[in-house]
Design an enzyme around this catalytic site. Structure first.
Site, short mmCIF file in Angstrom:
data_model
loop_
_atom_site.label_atom_id
_atom_site.label_comp_id
_atom_site.label_asym_id
_atom_site.label_seq_id
_atom_site.Cartn_x
_atom_site.Cartn_y
_atom_site.Cartn_z
N ASN A 115 32.40 -16.97 0.12
CA ASN A 115 33.51 -17.53 -0.65
C ASN A 115 34.81 -17.17 0.07
O ASN A 115 35.04 -16.00 0.39
CB ASN A 115 33.57 -16.97 -2.06
CG ASN A 115 32.39 -17.40 -2.92
OD1 ASN A 115 31.55 -18.19 -2.49
ND2 ASN A 115 32.32 -16.87 -4.13
N TYR A 141 39.21 -18.23 0.33
CA TYR A 141 40.35 -18.98 -0.18
C TYR A 141 41.59 -18.85 0.71
O TYR A 141 42.28 -19.84 0.93
CB TYR A 141 40.69 -18.52 -1.61
CG TYR A 141 39.66 -18.94 -2.63
CD1 TYR A 141 39.77 -20.14 -3.31
CD2 TYR A 141 38.55 -18.14 -2.89
CE1 TYR A 141 38.83 -20.55 -4.23
CE2 TYR A 141 37.59 -18.53 -3.81
CZ TYR A 141 37.73 -19.74 -4.48
OH TYR A 141 36.77 -20.13 -5.37
N GLU A 146 32.07 -21.14 -2.04
CA GLU A 146 33.28 -21.46 -2.81
C GLU A 146 34.44 -21.64 -1.84
O GLU A 146 34.60 -20.86 -0.90
CB GLU A 146 33.67 -20.35 -3.80
CG GLU A 146 32.89 -20.31 -5.08
CD GLU A 146 33.42 -19.24 -6.03
OE1 GLU A 146 34.65 -18.94 -5.97
OE2 GLU A 146 32.64 -18.72 -6.82
N ARG A 150 26.15 -26.09 -7.38
CA ARG A 150 26.01 -24.65 -7.58
C ARG A 150 26.45 -24.29 -9.00
O ARG A 150 27.57 -24.58 -9.40
CB ARG A 150 26.86 -23.89 -6.55
CG ARG A 150 26.69 -22.39 -6.72
CD ARG A 150 27.65 -21.57 -5.89
NE ARG A 150 27.58 -20.19 -6.35
CZ ARG A 150 28.52 -19.28 -6.19
NH1 ARG A 150 29.63 -19.58 -5.54
NH2 ARG A 150 28.36 -18.07 -6.65
N GLU A 209 30.20 -12.52 -5.32
CA GLU A 209 31.37 -11.69 -5.05
C GLU A 209 31.26 -10.28 -5.61
O GLU A 209 31.99 -9.89 -6.54
CB GLU A 209 32.63 -12.37 -5.60
CG GLU A 209 32.91 -13.72 -4.97
CD GLU A 209 34.21 -14.36 -5.44
OE1 GLU A 209 34.65 -15.31 -4.79
OE2 GLU A 209 34.77 -13.90 -6.47
N HIS A 243 26.87 -14.22 -12.05
CA HIS A 243 28.27 -14.55 -11.82
C HIS A 243 29.10 -13.87 -12.91
O HIS A 243 29.83 -14.52 -13.66
CB HIS A 243 28.49 -16.07 -11.81
CG HIS A 243 29.73 -16.49 -11.11
ND1 HIS A 243 29.78 -17.50 -10.18
CD2 HIS A 243 31.01 -16.04 -11.20
CE1 HIS A 243 31.01 -17.66 -9.74
NE2 HIS A 243 31.78 -16.78 -10.36
#
Length: 591
Positions: A377, A379, A444, A145, A235, A190
């Site tokens: 994404n 985390y 991600e 990616r 995002e 991005h």
């Protein structure tokens, strides 16, 4: 008792807060809080009381379902990938006709980026494509990616002039990836908006919807025959909140937190839909690819699991991450919770209507269903609880929530990121239940370190093992339609406002060396083994050929030069690159 054979027969702790002699009532040691201002001295159990109760009930510490490992494989043709972004790695900020981006301006503004770092050179991937391809081949990913730099292709953001040199770079990258049997995942945006478009209002100006559609059309036409996976935006929440509420990211606005984020998000959603329709109407039949948006989201748990209002606050957190963008795309309009929250706060501030813009019936129809998969994404997770912001007109007041971290969660190299693998499975299950079980690609997921360089990144191996195992649980146990996973990041790169101080990469990039060599960390071997096995083979069933299949000679120990603030053409140098070494980073590497 368990490991050392000590004959422990019991354990006791403080039942309640009490008089602590010299210190009086300053310190509370008890499992129960005592309100000493109340003559009745009421007892209230603390969270620790509930924990201790469960320890006694279980007579120890059995592994929870979240902690237990699951062994098994993902589906055939599961996507295994690693990711980067153009501004974070490419460098060559003024090369071959590239225009300026908002991040070029932002990083060159004093005080915006830690240690005055910029992406002028970054990892120099514009000139080190072969090294990046070699890194990808080492990991054995099936996909890569990366993102396109809008101003590298359209210097002023419009199609008045198409920079062929920029297109040629990406054509060359696609050809190199396909020659290495690696499929590209291409992100259109991005975060590096052409500065020329920002000068006329950026994402606040509705004309940007048409500009983005035209930009996407150029890429689909020129690059599309070699691309099967597209992402429109990375995002949008971060674009909106960090760029247009907090001001921590480009373009750095924080003066209109009441209305600007909703205008920006409204235009991003409509721009996404237009790009999707361009692909669907003009290119899908011949190129046969998939296109979607990628959203980021934390998972949220109630701070107090015994309070209903904390559960509602946790739901608010996820709704304002996901529902803000995904609900219009999957269902045609903003989620009822988001609409209600913004309306009530707007009315509380004396406004006649909601600050959240409305979609017209035609826009709802056009936006609804503009996805081929769900890009996520993720985390970490947070603990949420409600807060009354009064009549404050601010995005955070609309959400009405404050989030914190549990202090027992493992820390990382980023203050905002605590290791919480359990949250990923719960978030995936939430998406399945809320949005009709779409195909999901995790676009991600990764972890950072800072400080001295250590190639033996055991914390990253732990992170990937625990998080990816939660993905496997979601797939095998919860029936989530998982089709891919992407590790962030391929390289240690510019981490936006914190510069190069936080490192997410599978490969260390030595910024004390002007050649910026890539060196694999220990996590590369682990991740490549997961890919080879397509999951987690059961160790009880014997050795598995896919797990570290080749026994290679032990690598020579290599000291890594120390890092300081000396610079050469924008790259940090050590004072004496050949002499000054960091003692605690001489580590064995086996690849």
């Amino acid at each position: 008792y368990e490991l050392d054979g000590v004959k422990v027969k019991g354990y006791a702790t403080y039942l309640m807060d009490s008089f602590q002699f010299f210190y009086g009532y300053i310190f509370g040691f008890g499992l129960h809080h005592i309100d000493f201002t109340n003559p009745h001295r009421p007892r209230s159990p603390k969270f620790s009381a509930h924990v201790y109760y469960n320890i006694m009930k279980d007579n120890g510490f059995p592994l929870t379902e979240d902690e237990k490992m699951l062994y098994g494989e993902f589906k055939k043709d599961f996507i295994w990938s690693s990711a980067t972004a153009s501004y974070q790695i490419e460098g060559a900020w003024r090369a071959d006709g590239k225009g300026l981006s908002i991040w070029d301006k932002f990083t060159h503004t004093p005080g915006k980026i830690f240690e005055h770092d910029t992406g002028d050179i970054a990892c120099n991937s514009y000139n080190k494509m072969e090294d990046d391809i070699a890194a990808l081949k080492t990991i054995k990913v099936s996909h890569y990616r990366f993102s396109i730099s809008w101003p590298r292709v359209l210097p002023d953001g419009t199609t008045k002039y198409i920079n062929q040199a920029g297109l040629n770079y990406y054509q060359k990258l696609l050809d190199a990836l396909l020659a290495a049997n690696i499929e590209p995942q291409v992100t259109l945006y991005h975060w590096d908006l052409p500065q020329a478009l920002q000068d006329v209002g950026g994402w606040e100006n509705e004309t940007i919807i048409e500009r983005f559609r035209d930009y996407a059309d150029v890429l689909f036409k020129n690059l599309g025959p070699k691309v099967k996976l597209w992402i429109t935006f990375n995002e949008p929440y971060i674009i909106t909140v960090l760029g247009h509420v907090q001001g921590a990211h480009a373009p750095g606005f924080n003066d209109r937190p009441d209305t600007l984020p909703y205008i920006v998000s409204h235009n991003i959603i409509k721009a996404h839909a237009e790009a999707w329709h361009v692909y669907n109407d003009k290119y899908r039949a011949s190129q046969n690819g998939m296109i979607a948006i990628t959203v980021n989201s934390d998972w949220a748990e109630p701070r107090n699991p015994y309070k209903q209002e904390d559960y509602e606050a946790a739901r608010n957190v996820v709704e304002f991450y996901l529902g803000w963008y995904v609900h219009p795309i999957f269902n045609g309009d903003y989620s009822p919770l988001v609409k209600k929250s913004v309306l009530e706060q707007s009315l509380a501030g004396g406004l006649p209507k909601s600050r959240l813009p409305e979609f017209t019936p035609e826009e709802i129809k056009r936006i609804n269903g503009t996805y081929d998969y769900f890009g996520l994404n993720h985390y970490c997770s947070v603990l949420a609880f409600p807060v009354d912001f009064g009549d404050t007109q601010h995005f955070e007041a609309d959400r009405g929530v404050v989030v914190i971290s549990d202090r027992t969660w493992l820390e990382t190299g980023s203050s905002w990121l605590r290791m919480t693998p359990f949250g990923l499975r719960r978030l995936l299950k939430f998406i399945k239940d809320e949005y009709r079980n779409p195909p999901i690609i995790i676009t991600e997921n990764g972890v950072s370190e800072n400080g001295p360089v250590d190639l033996n990144d055991v914390h990253r191996i732990y992170f990937y093992e625990k998080y990816i195992n939660q993905v496997l649980k979601a797939y095998l146990l919860d029936g989530v339609n998982m089709i891919g996973y992407t590790a962030w990041s391929l390289l240690d790169n510019l981490e936006w406002a914190v510069g190069y101080t936080e490192r997410f990469g599978l490969f260390y990039v030595n910024r004390t060396d002007p050649d910026l060599p890539r060196t694999p960390k220990a996590s590369v071997s682990f991740y490549s083994s997961l890919i080879s096995c397509n999951g987690f083979p059961d160790p009880a069933s014997g050795p598995h050929e896919c797990w570290n299949p080749k026994s290679e000679p032990e690598a020579k120990k290599e000291p890594i030069p120390a890092i300081n603030n000396e610079r050469f053409q924008g790259v940090k140098l050590s004072e004496k690159t050949e002499e000054k070494k960091t003692e605690n980073v001489e580590l064995e590497r086996k690849f």
